[in-house]
Design an enzyme around this catalytic site. Sequence first.
Site, mmCIF file in Angstrom:
data_model
loop_
_atom_site.group_PDB
_atom_site.id
_atom_site.type_symbol
_atom_site.label_atom_id
_atom_site.label_comp_id
_atom_site.label_asym_id
_atom_site.label_seq_id
_atom_site.Cartn_x
_atom_site.Cartn_y
_atom_site.Cartn_z
ATOM 1 N N CYS A 116 -4.151 2.006 1.870
ATOM 2 C CA CYS A 116 -2.910 1.236 1.715
ATOM 3 C C CYS A 116 -2.261 1.436 0.344
ATOM 4 C CB CYS A 116 -3.177 -0.240 1.959
ATOM 5 S SG CYS A 116 -3.754 -0.547 3.631
ATOM 6 N N HIS A 253 2.799 -4.244 -1.048
ATOM 7 C CA HIS A 253 2.174 -3.780 0.206
ATOM 8 C C HIS A 253 2.166 -4.957 1.186
ATOM 9 C CE1 HIS A 253 -0.465 -2.175 3.121
ATOM 10 N NE2 HIS A 253 -1.507 -2.902 2.771
ATOM 11 N N ASN A 283 1.006 -4.299 9.158
ATOM 12 C CA ASN A 283 0.457 -3.489 8.065
ATOM 13 C C ASN A 283 0.423 -2.027 8.510
ATOM 14 O OD1 ASN A 283 -1.078 -2.193 6.153
ATOM 15 N ND2 ASN A 283 -2.705 -3.741 6.078
#
Length: 326
Positions: A116, A253, A283
């Site tokens: 990520c 994020h 996500n």
Amino acid sequence: MTCIRSEIIGHGHYLPAKELTNDDLAKIVDTNDEWISTRTGIKSRHVAEKDEYTSDLALKAAEMAIKTAGIKAEEIDAIVLATVTPDNTTPATSAKIAGKLGMRVGAAAMDISAACSGFVYALTMADNMIRLGQMKTVLVVSAETLSKITDWTDRNTCVLFGDGAGAVVLRAKEGNGTSEDTGILATKIYADGTQYENLLCNGGVSTTQTSGYIWMNGKEVFKYAINSLSEAAEEVMKMGQVEAKDIDWLVPHQANVRIISGVGQKLGLPEEKVIVTIDHQANTSAATIPLALSEKMTDGTIKKGDLVVLNAMGAGFTWGGALVRI
Ligand code: COA
């Protein structure tokens, strides 16, 4: 003192057409919209078709970034792709995209695996190549088809992830070395390998010869995320000699809306300065930041001259931040 800065001259994003709402998921696993919305902030996610690959998503985002930059693909000196879901184990998926975009033969192509945090890592690498004078124009892309490494029978994880891609074109520009310059003003990347087991894909080429599925210790990730994301943001603001009050936007994020608000509060940023797109994107790992950035630059929310902090944290654990004046 004059210096070279990497300026964002183009941006692009792409979400696959197929959308999966929380209600759709409730038909597959024992979950419900209320649980997912309140715990994560996610309402729906986009999912690639079986024959729609990471490179397809990346290509769409890259084409938009090149178009908004107003340049030709032949002008790009390197492509850096952040992904954990490459089309093939090797070669790098970035090479496939370079070929499809019509980048000139000889331009460099590399993939970066930092989960990520991938976009912040890729941006850091690209910025360093530009500031060293090795490259003038670099395409940074993040693209993921996480749906292909998701265990669709595991409600602990399958509700959290989605597919998508985002991209930016960076170009060298002379700056004055102050925080008034446009472009990337500071970057910082980190890792803590002692956390390797807390968030991973439980397969791999060298171990199982399968790609495996995402597994995580959600509570550990949650705890670590707030501190690491805040640390990265604070560090790049310090490096760029700016304070929280100077920041126009935090583009974090997008893993969980509770993590995002926790970080915003820790940094002392008002809620309206924190970009949230997790509701319709979920996500998408490395892709969340450029997806959010490009979406908000496209609709005019983030404007030329705005001072933006990007921060991300993910498997590894890895984390990092960037301070950018658009
Ligand atoms: N639907 C309904 N119930 C669910 C569920 C789902 N999709 N997933 C888990 N549950 C249940 C659990 O089984 C548990 O039940 P139990 O108490 O009977 O055992 C209960 O809900 C609470 O689970 P818990 O894990 O305590 O929830 P939480 O508040 O910690 O939230 C996460 C779980 C995953 C949302 C949260 O830990 C998180 O976001 N962690 C970070 C994850 C992340 O961002 N990873 C990627 C980082 S890049």
